[in-house]
Design a protein around this motif. Structure first.
Motif, PDB file in Angstrom:
ATOM      1  N   GLY A   1      -8.684   4.684  -2.764  1.00 61.22           N
ATOM      2  CA  GLY A   1      -7.713   3.637  -2.463  1.00 61.22           C
ATOM      3  C   GLY A   1      -7.868   2.430  -3.370  1.00 61.22           C
ATOM      4  N   GLY A   2      -9.121   1.998  -3.581  1.00 58.61           N
ATOM      5  CA  GLY A   2      -9.355   0.844  -4.440  1.00 58.61           C
ATOM      6  C   GLY A   2      -9.024   1.140  -5.884  1.00 58.61           C
ATOM      7  N   GLU A   3      -9.363   2.355  -6.336  1.00 61.96           N
ATOM      8  CA  GLU A   3      -9.044   2.722  -7.718  1.00 61.96           C
ATOM      9  C   GLU A   3      -7.538   2.820  -7.923  1.00 61.96           C
ATOM     10  OE1 GLU A   3     -13.137   5.326  -8.471  1.00 61.96           O
ATOM     11  OE2 GLU A   3     -11.286   6.296  -7.810  1.00 61.96           O
ATOM     12  N   LEU A   4      -6.842   3.341  -6.932  1.00 61.20           N
ATOM     13  CA  LEU A   4      -5.389   3.444  -7.044  1.00 61.20           C
ATOM     14  C   LEU A   4      -4.756   2.056  -7.105  1.00 61.20           C
ATOM     15  CD1 LEU A   4      -3.050   5.453  -7.135  1.00 61.20           C
ATOM     16  CD2 LEU A   4      -2.935   5.331  -4.640  1.00 61.20           C
ATOM     17  N   SER A   5      -5.305   1.103  -6.356  1.00 64.71           N
ATOM     18  CA  SER A   5      -4.803  -0.273  -6.415  1.00 64.71           C
ATOM     19  C   SER A   5      -4.951  -0.837  -7.815  1.00 64.71           C
ATOM     20  CB  SER A   5      -5.566  -1.155  -5.427  1.00 64.71           C
ATOM     21  OG  SER A   5      -5.355  -0.731  -4.094  1.00 64.71           O
ATOM     22  N   ARG A   6      -6.088  -0.576  -8.423  1.00 65.74           N
ATOM     23  CA  ARG A   6      -6.310  -1.105  -9.765  1.00 65.74           C
ATOM     24  C   ARG A   6      -5.451  -0.397 -10.814  1.00 65.74           C
ATOM     25  NH1 ARG A   6     -12.822  -1.198  -9.790  1.00 65.74           N
ATOM     26  NH2 ARG A   6     -12.534   0.150  -7.965  1.00 65.74           N
ATOM     27  N   VAL A   7      -5.230   0.888 -10.638  1.00 66.07           N
ATOM     28  CA  VAL A   7      -4.337   1.598 -11.558  1.00 66.07           C
ATOM     29  C   VAL A   7      -2.934   1.007 -11.482  1.00 66.07           C
ATOM     30  CG1 VAL A   7      -3.175   3.792 -12.004  1.00 66.07           C
ATOM     31  CG2 VAL A   7      -5.641   3.756 -11.571  1.00 66.07           C
ATOM     32  N   MET A   8      -2.446   0.748 -10.262  1.00 71.65           N
ATOM     33  CA  MET A   8      -1.111   0.195 -10.107  1.00 71.65           C
ATOM     34  C   MET A   8      -1.022  -1.188 -10.740  1.00 71.65           C
ATOM     35  SD  MET A   8       1.192  -0.458  -6.697  1.00 71.65           S
ATOM     36  CE  MET A   8       0.337  -1.964  -6.284  1.00 71.65           C
ATOM     37  N   LEU A   9      -2.048  -2.012 -10.524  1.00 68.88           N
ATOM     38  CA  LEU A   9      -2.042  -3.357 -11.100  1.00 68.88           C
ATOM     39  C   LEU A   9      -2.109  -3.289 -12.621  1.00 68.88           C
ATOM     40  CD1 LEU A   9      -2.077  -6.390 -10.847  1.00 68.88           C
ATOM     41  CD2 LEU A   9      -4.560  -6.280 -10.486  1.00 68.88           C
ATOM     42  N   ALA A  10      -2.967  -2.419 -13.147  1.00 68.39           N
ATOM     43  CA  ALA A  10      -3.059  -2.277 -14.601  1.00 68.39           C
ATOM     44  C   ALA A  10      -1.727  -1.842 -15.188  1.00 68.39           C
ATOM     45  CB  ALA A  10      -4.152  -1.268 -14.951  1.00 68.39           C
TER      46      ALA A  10
ATOM     47  N   GLN B   1       0.827  -1.207   0.000  1.00 69.10           N
ATOM     48  CA  GLN B   1       0.000   0.000   0.000  1.00 69.10           C
ATOM     49  C   GLN B   1       0.861   1.256   0.000  1.00 69.10           C
ATOM     50  OE1 GLN B   1      -3.540  -0.058   2.509  1.00 69.10           O
ATOM     51  NE2 GLN B   1      -3.259  -2.240   2.850  1.00 69.10           N
ATOM     52  N   ASN B   2       2.053   1.184   0.615  1.00 71.64           N
ATOM     53  CA  ASN B   2       2.962   2.326   0.552  1.00 71.64           C
ATOM     54  C   ASN B   2       3.463   2.547  -0.867  1.00 71.64           C
ATOM     55  OD1 ASN B   2       2.758   2.857   3.292  1.00 71.64           O
ATOM     56  ND2 ASN B   2       4.487   1.548   3.825  1.00 71.64           N
ATOM     57  N   ASP B   3       3.641   1.442  -1.607  1.00 66.85           N
ATOM     58  CA  ASP B   3       4.086   1.563  -3.000  1.00 66.85           C
ATOM     59  C   ASP B   3       3.002   2.224  -3.849  1.00 66.85           C
ATOM     60  OD1 ASP B   3       6.709  -0.146  -3.042  1.00 66.85           O
ATOM     61  OD2 ASP B   3       5.232  -1.312  -1.930  1.00 66.85           O
ATOM     62  N   GLN B   4       1.735   1.995  -3.498  1.00 72.56           N
ATOM     63  CA  GLN B   4       0.665   2.666  -4.223  1.00 72.56           C
ATOM     64  C   GLN B   4       0.742   4.173  -4.005  1.00 72.56           C
ATOM     65  OE1 GLN B   4      -3.150   0.893  -3.318  1.00 72.56           O
ATOM     66  NE2 GLN B   4      -2.208  -1.107  -3.014  1.00 72.56           N
ATOM     67  N   LEU B   5       1.084   4.568  -2.788  1.00 75.53           N
ATOM     68  CA  LEU B   5       1.229   5.994  -2.523  1.00 75.53           C
ATOM     69  C   LEU B   5       2.418   6.575  -3.279  1.00 75.53           C
ATOM     70  CD1 LEU B   5       0.521   6.055   1.334  1.00 75.53           C
ATOM     71  CD2 LEU B   5      -1.041   6.612  -0.536  1.00 75.53           C
ATOM     72  N   ARG B   6       3.473   5.773  -3.432  1.00 77.33           N
ATOM     73  CA  ARG B   6       4.634   6.250  -4.179  1.00 77.33           C
ATOM     74  C   ARG B   6       4.283   6.481  -5.647  1.00 77.33           C
ATOM     75  NH1 ARG B   6       7.946   2.419  -1.422  1.00 77.33           N
ATOM     76  NH2 ARG B   6       8.127   1.153  -3.295  1.00 77.33           N
ATOM     77  N   LEU B   7       3.267   5.786  -6.125  1.00 79.74           N
ATOM     78  CA  LEU B   7       2.859   5.959  -7.519  1.00 79.74           C
ATOM     79  C   LEU B   7       2.381   7.381  -7.785  1.00 79.74           C
ATOM     80  CD1 LEU B   7       2.444   4.524 -10.232  1.00 79.74           C
ATOM     81  CD2 LEU B   7       0.139   3.922  -9.470  1.00 79.74           C
ATOM     82  N   MET B   8       2.020   8.095  -6.726  1.00 81.62           N
ATOM     83  CA  MET B   8       1.581   9.478  -6.895  1.00 81.62           C
ATOM     84  C   MET B   8       2.757  10.434  -7.076  1.00 81.62           C
ATOM     85  SD  MET B   8      -1.469   9.763  -4.088  1.00 81.62           S
ATOM     86  CE  MET B   8      -2.837   8.610  -4.047  1.00 81.62           C
ATOM     87  N   ARG B   9       3.966   9.988  -6.786  1.00 81.58           N
ATOM     88  CA  ARG B   9       5.122  10.872  -6.883  1.00 81.58           C
ATOM     89  C   ARG B   9       5.534  11.061  -8.342  1.00 81.58           C
ATOM     90  NH1 ARG B   9       9.032   7.886  -2.824  1.00 81.58           N
ATOM     91  NH2 ARG B   9      10.465   8.497  -4.496  1.00 81.58           N
ATOM     92  N   PRO B  10       5.852  12.285  -8.729  1.00 84.42           N
ATOM     93  CA  PRO B  10       6.225  12.543 -10.129  1.00 84.42           C
ATOM     94  C   PRO B  10       7.424  11.715 -10.600  1.00 84.42           C
ATOM     95  CG  PRO B  10       5.770  14.599  -8.993  1.00 84.42           C
ATOM     96  CD  PRO B  10       5.765  13.535  -7.948  1.00 84.42           C
ATOM     97  N   ASP B  11       8.420  11.509  -9.730  1.00 85.92           N
ATOM     98  CA  ASP B  11       9.593  10.753 -10.174  1.00 85.92           C
ATOM     99  C   ASP B  11       9.243   9.296 -10.443  1.00 85.92           C
ATOM    100  OD1 ASP B  11       9.110  10.475  -7.431  1.00 85.92           O
ATOM    101  OD2 ASP B  11      11.170   9.883  -7.016  1.00 85.92           O
ATOM    102  N   GLU B  12       8.321   8.716  -9.654  1.00 87.59           N
ATOM    103  CA  GLU B  12       7.894   7.340  -9.884  1.00 87.59           C
ATOM    104  C   GLU B  12       7.094   7.240 -11.188  1.00 87.59           C
ATOM    105  OE1 GLU B  12       8.511   4.582  -8.198  1.00 87.59           O
ATOM    106  OE2 GLU B  12       9.654   5.502  -6.568  1.00 87.59           O
ATOM    107  N   GLN B  13       6.278   8.234 -11.461  1.00 87.71           N
ATOM    108  CA  GLN B  13       5.501   8.239 -12.695  1.00 87.71           C
ATOM    109  C   GLN B  13       6.413   8.371 -13.915  1.00 87.71           C
ATOM    110  OE1 GLN B  13       2.553  11.323 -12.229  1.00 87.71           O
ATOM    111  NE2 GLN B  13       1.606  10.347 -10.450  1.00 87.71           N
ATOM    112  N   ARG B  14       7.396   9.238 -13.814  1.00 87.44           N
ATOM    113  CA  ARG B  14       8.342   9.381 -14.928  1.00 87.44           C
ATOM    114  C   ARG B  14       9.130   8.088 -15.128  1.00 87.44           C
ATOM    115  NH1 ARG B  14      10.800  13.794 -13.411  1.00 87.44           N
ATOM    116  NH2 ARG B  14      12.267  12.653 -12.110  1.00 87.44           N
TER     117      ARG B  14
END
Length: 597
Positions: A460-469, A137-150
């Motif tokens: 939270g649930g949508e973010l989980s699915r975005v990360m999995l996708a 779940q912490n990794d899902q939060l990291r997905l919001m960081r610009p450097d992780e997205q890049r």
């Protein structure tokens, strides 16, 4: 691929061993049994910071040991692993696998081991980097960081080589730019330093010291200070050996003459023993003759001019002037001169040098702009493809109306920005370490909604699915990713119903190319597993153990997860129905394995 993990005294787990195979493995269990400790253990094997509070109560230390197979990695990834093992002195096991271990002490530092050798924790990070991908779940939060997205976009776009070229060009440009600014700001100071160095070099060149000259002068001055005594000693010794100044006229009392007389007497006998002694005297005469000649040479080399001592004392004074200013001895003076010549060569503060350096900075800036533009274009081209692919995956995860978008915009550069870069178009941008682009993931979860940044638009649930996708898309499109282990810790948090079924289905698809390990509380996800492990507290004294479930136990565990009805016929019937539906889906997706036929 992770083949086995052993955990001892970590959290709720007293001692447990779990074996893993290809495909999808799920870990389930009641809340509080410690199923997330398996993920915690993998984080430790990945070099994560050790937390002494994780050590089980009553134990002095916790130990995590993992066995990894590298047989399925790409050649490039396997070569990196081999290089790391060689540099660490680590050994493979007999079957070619590699054992990594971590111990966490309640008191004192933690320890890391790789292939039987103690290593820094960062070595475990380097080893598992290409073998393990951990998502919690912490990794899902990291997905919001610009450097992780890049980083995710760059991985999809495959711009690693372009990014390396850009960074190399940027480093050269910034270095030259700093040098130009430094020379302009310190022109007077650098000119003074150049004058000081030039003066010192002229002084040293005027004296022209030679290597070892100070030591040679010291010896010569000592000899000249005792010249009369040395001449008398050498002359007396030579006279005793030869009997006079002329070696050809030997005195009857000289050592050479007496040795010759003794040899003649011994040679005149018939005794072989005395003949041997006569031969030895012949050798002695040769030695005496050699010494006498060398004494003559020594006397011939002694200075005869009266001012020889004064000349050498004056030379020594010149050298001491240099050693007082620049170093403790002549060798140090020569080293200072060599360093100063190199430094002076780089301190050209003339107008011509400044113009040449400015031109060099402009040339390097052009190379950076070209590399940055190419990198930005590749990202922009890949952004649309990745967004489309993730949107398609979200559609299959019960988010049919969702729109995933990726924005790639240039980062503006301010006037006082030390890394401001002017593009061929005249636009000024910030040239960061990762390029000139700002990358932002956006989502419109439902039709009619505006696309907003993930942090503002995803639950939270949508973010989980975005990360999995995103992981599914990357795993199926990025080269050299096969053979890695992907671990998901409650990626299905906040999800239920049809979305949970689709998450299980996507994880099963992902397991066709990767080893996937999932900690889940949803039976809809667990039903898609090739192997089902459960963590329960049946070990006594509150200790949890890990068990591999057979078919009957698996049905009971799914029934428990459905509604706490593990022993009821209704619950079991529902669990069997869930397993049958999962098998049908996997057959449709082509992901059926012998384990779930």
């Amino acid at each position: 691929m992770l083949t086995e993990i052993r955990i001892e005294s970590l959290g709720a787990i007293s001692a447990a061993t779990a074996e893993f195979d290809r495909g999808l493995t799920v870990l389930t269990g009641e809340t509080g049994t410690g199923k997330t400790m398996v993920v915690t253990g993998l984080h430790l094997l990945g070099g994560a910071r050790a937390d002494a509070t994780r050590v089980r109560s009553g134990a002095a230390r916790a130990v995590v040991e993992g066995r990894f197979s590298t047989a399925e990695l790409s050649d490039a990834a396997a070569a990196q692993i081999d290089q790391l093992l060689d540099s660490s002195g680590a050994d493979r096991d007999e079957d070619g696998s590699v054992i990594a271990a971590r111990s966490v002490n309640r008191e004192g530092p933690s320890r890391a081991y790789l292939g039987g050798r103690g290593v820094p924790a960062k070595s475990l990070t380097g080893f598992t980097e290409g073998l393990l991908t951990l998502h919690g779940q912490n990794d899902q939060l990291r997905l919001m960081r610009p450097d992780e997205q890049r980083a995710a976009l760059d991985k999809f776009a495959g711009v690693g080589a372009r990014l390396d070229r850009y960074r190399a060009a940027r480093d050269a440009w910034l270095s030259a730019r700093r040098e130009l600014v430094d020379r302009r700001d310190r022109a007077r100071e650098l000119a003074q330093e150049a004058d000081r160095l030039a003066f010192g070099l002229r002084e040293i060149d005027a004296v022209d010291p030679q290597p070892g000259e100070d030591e040679t002068l010291t010896l010569e001055i000592r000899r000249l200070s005792e010249l009369d005594a040395l001449r008398a000693a050498a002359t007396g010794a030579r006279t005793a050996l030869t009997g006079g100044d002329d070696f050809a006229e030997l005195s009857p009392s000289s050592a050479t003459d007496r040795l010759g007389q003794a040899r003649v007497v011994l040679e005149g006998t018939d005794d072989t023993a005395l003949w041997v002694l006569a031969e030895q005297l012949s050798g002695a005469m040769t030695v005496v003759g050699d010494v006498a000649r060398e004494l003559g040479d020594y006397l011939g080399e002694l200075p005869t001019e009266a001012d020889a001592l004064d000349t050498r004392l004056a030379r020594q004074a010149e050298l001491r002037t240099l050693t007082r200013k620049y170093a403790s001895d002549v060798a140090g003076v020569l080293a200072w001169a060599a360093e100063s010549r190199a430094r002076l060569a780089g301190l050209d503060v003339s107008e011509e040098a400044m113009v040449a350096l400015a031109a060099r900075v402009d040339e390097l800036a052009g190379a950076v702009a070209t590399a940055a533009t190419e990198l930005s274009a590749a990202r922009g081209k890949a952004a649309g493809k990745l967004a489309k692919a993730v949107s398609a995956e979200l559609s299959g995860l019960a988010m049919a109306d969702a729109e995933f978008a990726i924005g790639v915009v240039t980062s503006p550069g301010a006037a006082d920005d030390p890394a401001v870069l002017t593009l061929p178009s005249g636009q000024q941008v910030h040239a960061g370490a990762d390029g000139i682009d700002d990358v932002e993931f956006g989502l419109a979860a439902h039709r009619g909604m505006d696309v907003l940044p993930l942090a503002k638009s995803a639950s939270g649930g949508e973010l989980s699915r975005v990360m999995l996708a995103l992981e599914v898309v990357l795993a199926t499109t990025v080269r050299d990713s096969a053979g890695t282990t992907m671990v998901f810790d409650e990626v299905d948090a906040g999800v239920g119903g049809r979305a949970a079924v689709q998450i299980g289905r996507r994880l099963a698809r992902l397991a066709q190319t990767h080893q996937v390990i999932v900690v889940t509380h949803l039976p809809q996800v667990a039903a898609y597993a090739d192997a089902h492990l459960t963590v329960d507290s049946g070990g006594g004294r509150g200790a949890s153990t890990v068990r591999h479930l057979g078919d009957d136990d698996r049905v009971a565990e799914l029934a428990r997860m459905l509604a706490g009805l593990g022993e009821s016929d209704t619950g079991r019937a529902h669990a069997r129905e869930l397993l049958a539906a999962a098998r049908e889906h996997r057959a449709e997706d082509g992901s059926v394995t012998p384990q779930n036929v």
